[in-house]
Motif scaffolding. Structure first.
Motif, PDB file in Angstrom:
ATOM      1  N   GLU A  28       0.826  -1.208   0.000  1.00  0.00           N
ATOM      2  CA  GLU A  28       0.000   0.000   0.000  1.00  0.00           C
ATOM      3  C   GLU A  28       0.863   1.262   0.000  1.00  0.00           C
ATOM      4  O   GLU A  28       0.545   2.240  -0.685  1.00  0.00           O
ATOM      5  N   THR A  29       1.960   1.211   0.746  1.00  0.00           N
ATOM      6  CA  THR A  29       2.848   2.378   0.797  1.00  0.00           C
ATOM      7  C   THR A  29       3.468   2.641  -0.558  1.00  0.00           C
ATOM      8  O   THR A  29       3.522   3.785  -1.024  1.00  0.00           O
ATOM      9  N   LEU A  30       3.940   1.583  -1.212  1.00  0.00           N
ATOM     10  CA  LEU A  30       4.548   1.737  -2.528  1.00  0.00           C
ATOM     11  C   LEU A  30       3.537   2.281  -3.533  1.00  0.00           C
ATOM     12  O   LEU A  30       3.857   3.166  -4.342  1.00  0.00           O
ATOM     13  N   LEU A  31       2.301   1.784  -3.472  1.00  0.00           N
ATOM     14  CA  LEU A  31       1.268   2.265  -4.377  1.00  0.00           C
ATOM     15  C   LEU A  31       0.960   3.734  -4.143  1.00  0.00           C
ATOM     16  O   LEU A  31       0.602   4.456  -5.079  1.00  0.00           O
ATOM     17  N   SER A  32       1.094   4.206  -2.912  1.00  0.00           N
ATOM     18  CA  SER A  32       0.720   5.585  -2.598  1.00  0.00           C
ATOM     19  C   SER A  32       1.761   6.601  -3.052  1.00  0.00           C
ATOM     20  O   SER A  32       1.448   7.791  -3.171  1.00  0.00           O
ATOM     21  N   VAL A  33       2.986   6.154  -3.294  1.00  0.00           N
ATOM     22  CA  VAL A  33       4.052   7.101  -3.654  1.00  0.00           C
ATOM     23  C   VAL A  33       3.773   7.744  -5.009  1.00  0.00           C
ATOM     24  O   VAL A  33       3.979   8.957  -5.189  1.00  0.00           O
ATOM     25  N   VAL A  34       3.289   6.967  -5.980  1.00  0.00           N
ATOM     26  CA  VAL A  34       3.061   7.497  -7.327  1.00  0.00           C
ATOM     27  C   VAL A  34       1.967   8.570  -7.335  1.00  0.00           C
ATOM     28  O   VAL A  34       2.188   9.675  -7.848  1.00  0.00           O
ATOM     29  N   MET A  59      -0.626  14.548  -0.900  1.00  0.00           N
ATOM     30  CA  MET A  59       0.676  14.812  -1.509  1.00  0.00           C
ATOM     31  C   MET A  59       1.849  14.311  -0.668  1.00  0.00           C
ATOM     32  O   MET A  59       2.970  14.278  -1.157  1.00  0.00           O
ATOM     33  N   LEU A  60       1.596  13.925   0.593  1.00  0.00           N
ATOM     34  CA  LEU A  60       2.671  13.386   1.437  1.00  0.00           C
ATOM     35  C   LEU A  60       2.131  12.635   2.638  1.00  0.00           C
ATOM     36  O   LEU A  60       2.558  11.518   2.922  1.00  0.00           O
ATOM     37  N   ASN A  61       1.173  13.236   3.347  1.00  0.00           N
ATOM     38  CA  ASN A  61       0.718  12.680   4.622  1.00  0.00           C
ATOM     39  C   ASN A  61       0.167  11.271   4.487  1.00  0.00           C
ATOM     40  O   ASN A  61       0.402  10.423   5.357  1.00  0.00           O
ATOM     41  N   THR A  62      -0.566  11.006   3.409  1.00  0.00           N
ATOM     42  CA  THR A  62      -1.131   9.660   3.229  1.00  0.00           C
ATOM     43  C   THR A  62      -0.025   8.617   3.142  1.00  0.00           C
ATOM     44  O   THR A  62      -0.111   7.551   3.778  1.00  0.00           O
ATOM     45  N   THR A  63       1.013   8.913   2.387  1.00  0.00           N
ATOM     46  CA  THR A  63       2.140   7.980   2.266  1.00  0.00           C
ATOM     47  C   THR A  63       2.803   7.744   3.611  1.00  0.00           C
ATOM     48  O   THR A  63       3.141   6.616   3.970  1.00  0.00           O
ATOM     49  N   VAL A  64       2.988   8.810   4.383  1.00  0.00           N
ATOM     50  CA  VAL A  64       3.617   8.691   5.701  1.00  0.00           C
ATOM     51  C   VAL A  64       2.772   7.834   6.630  1.00  0.00           C
ATOM     52  O   VAL A  64       3.292   6.941   7.322  1.00  0.00           O
ATOM     53  N   MET A 114      -5.957   8.905  -5.566  1.00  0.00           N
ATOM     54  CA  MET A 114      -6.192   8.762  -6.996  1.00  0.00           C
ATOM     55  C   MET A 114      -7.253   9.749  -7.474  1.00  0.00           C
ATOM     56  O   MET A 114      -7.135  10.342  -8.556  1.00  0.00           O
ATOM     57  N   GLY A 115      -8.295   9.939  -6.669  1.00  0.00           N
ATOM     58  CA  GLY A 115      -9.346  10.880  -7.045  1.00  0.00           C
ATOM     59  C   GLY A 115      -8.821  12.298  -7.181  1.00  0.00           C
ATOM     60  O   GLY A 115      -9.136  12.998  -8.153  1.00  0.00           O
ATOM     61  N   TRP A 116      -8.014  12.738  -6.214  1.00  0.00           N
ATOM     62  CA  TRP A 116      -7.447  14.078  -6.272  1.00  0.00           C
ATOM     63  C   TRP A 116      -6.473  14.212  -7.442  1.00  0.00           C
ATOM     64  O   TRP A 116      -6.392  15.265  -8.083  1.00  0.00           O
ATOM     65  N   THR A 117      -5.733  13.146  -7.731  1.00  0.00           N
ATOM     66  CA  THR A 117      -4.796  13.198  -8.851  1.00  0.00           C
ATOM     67  C   THR A 117      -5.532  13.412 -10.167  1.00  0.00           C
ATOM     68  O   THR A 117      -5.160  14.274 -10.977  1.00  0.00           O
ATOM     69  N   VAL A 118      -6.586  12.646 -10.396  1.00  0.00           N
ATOM     70  CA  VAL A 118      -7.368  12.786 -11.628  1.00  0.00           C
ATOM     71  C   VAL A 118      -7.991  14.176 -11.707  1.00  0.00           C
ATOM     72  O   VAL A 118      -7.964  14.834 -12.760  1.00  0.00           O
ATOM     73  N   ALA A 119      -8.567  14.647 -10.592  1.00  0.00           N
ATOM     74  CA  ALA A 119      -9.217  15.959 -10.587  1.00  0.00           C
ATOM     75  C   ALA A 119      -8.219  17.081 -10.871  1.00  0.00           C
ATOM     76  O   ALA A 119      -8.494  17.994 -11.662  1.00  0.00           O
TER      77      ALA A 119
END
Length: 275
Positions: A155-161, A224-229, A249-254
């Motif tokens: 999950e952490t690796l997936l969140s970095v992108v 942008m950072l906190n979720t990964t941490v 992912m939702g924020w990235t697409v938006a």
């Protein structure tokens, strides 16, 4: 907005090799100044030690503060220092400069989507910075201060992108202010302070007042950072972890859709050499 995002996503497959080449160029460019990268690593370690000292002082003998342990605090500092360069947490103004200098006109002559080409270059730059400064930083923090490895590696690796992509979209939007303002650098300075506060770089978001955390939850900054941490520390698990990834992912697409729309508006009013 939906149309703009579709335009961004419908990049011709024949150009895929060109975007990969731009990403490789962005990656290789980071190795041109190895001495600068070394001193950047030393600087980040020094300030990391200062930040660890300040955070641990907040515990004052208590085993936990806002759900964080002393070990969590050390690992939090390690991660935030690790991603400073990769995520450009102190700001990024390269696209802004091409607008002010008129160089963006040359970029428009190339057979590439402008937003996608900048994203490819920044992806390569981020990867290069992670290899040069991020990985050594993690190893040194683990050896010197006992920073922990991720509690949820997949999950952490997936969140970095999406963390990088969401941050890139925000930085690109800020740079687009140069289409309308000759003082876009000043706008950027405010935007980078807002980024550092909202993404959890200056301080863990769990230490913020409840009302401020609730307000930030409605913004893209934590993605942008906190979720990964928090995924790295195991503070979000199970459905909560996958939900956090979905929000990223939702924020990235938006934000990418917003970038495409704003860029189109900016290019529509662009004047280079009076025409």
């Amino acid at each position: 907005m939906e149309v703009a995002l579709n335009d961004f996503l419908s990049i011709p497959a024949v150009n895929a090799g060109l975007y990969l080449a731009l990403a490789r160029l962005g990656f290789r460019r980071q190795f041109a100044y190895l001495q600068a990268a070394l001193w950047g690593l030393v600087t980040n370690l020094f300030f990391g030690l200062l930040r660890i000292s300040i955070l641990l002082a907040l515990f004052d003998g208590r085993p936990q503060v806002a759900g964080l342990t002393g070990g969590d605090a050390v690992t939090y500092v390690a991660l935030t220092q690790t991603f400073i360069a990769s995520f450009s947490l102190f700001g990024w103004s390269e696209f802004m400069r091409t607008i002010h200098r008129g160089e963006v006109a040359t970029d428009l002559l190339r057979p590439l989507d402008l937003l996608a080409s900048w994203a490819a270059q920044d992806a390569g730059r981020a990867a290069g910075q992670f290899v040069l400064r991020g990985l050594p930083m993690l190893v040194l923090f683990a050896l010197l201060w006992g920073a922990r490895m991720p509690a949820l590696p997949p999950e952490t690796l997936l969140s970095v992108v999406p963390a990088w992509a969401c941050g890139f979209a925000y930085r690109f939007l800020v740079n687009c202010a140069a289409f309308w303002s000759p003082d876009a650098v000043g706008i950027g300075r405010f935007a980078w302070v807002l980024l550092g506060l909202g993404c959890g770089f200056l301080m863990p978001l769990r230490l913020f007042p409840d009302w401020l955390r609730a307000a930030l939850a409605w913004t893209p900054f934590p993605s942008m950072l906190n979720t990964t941490v928090e995924l790295w520390l195991g503070l979000k698990t199970g459905a909560a972890a996958w939900g956090a990834l979905g929000v990223q992912m939702g924020w990235t697409v938006a934000l990418l859709g917003l970038c495409a729309w704003v860029l189109r508006r900016g290019l529509g009013r662009l004047e280079v050499a009076g025409g």
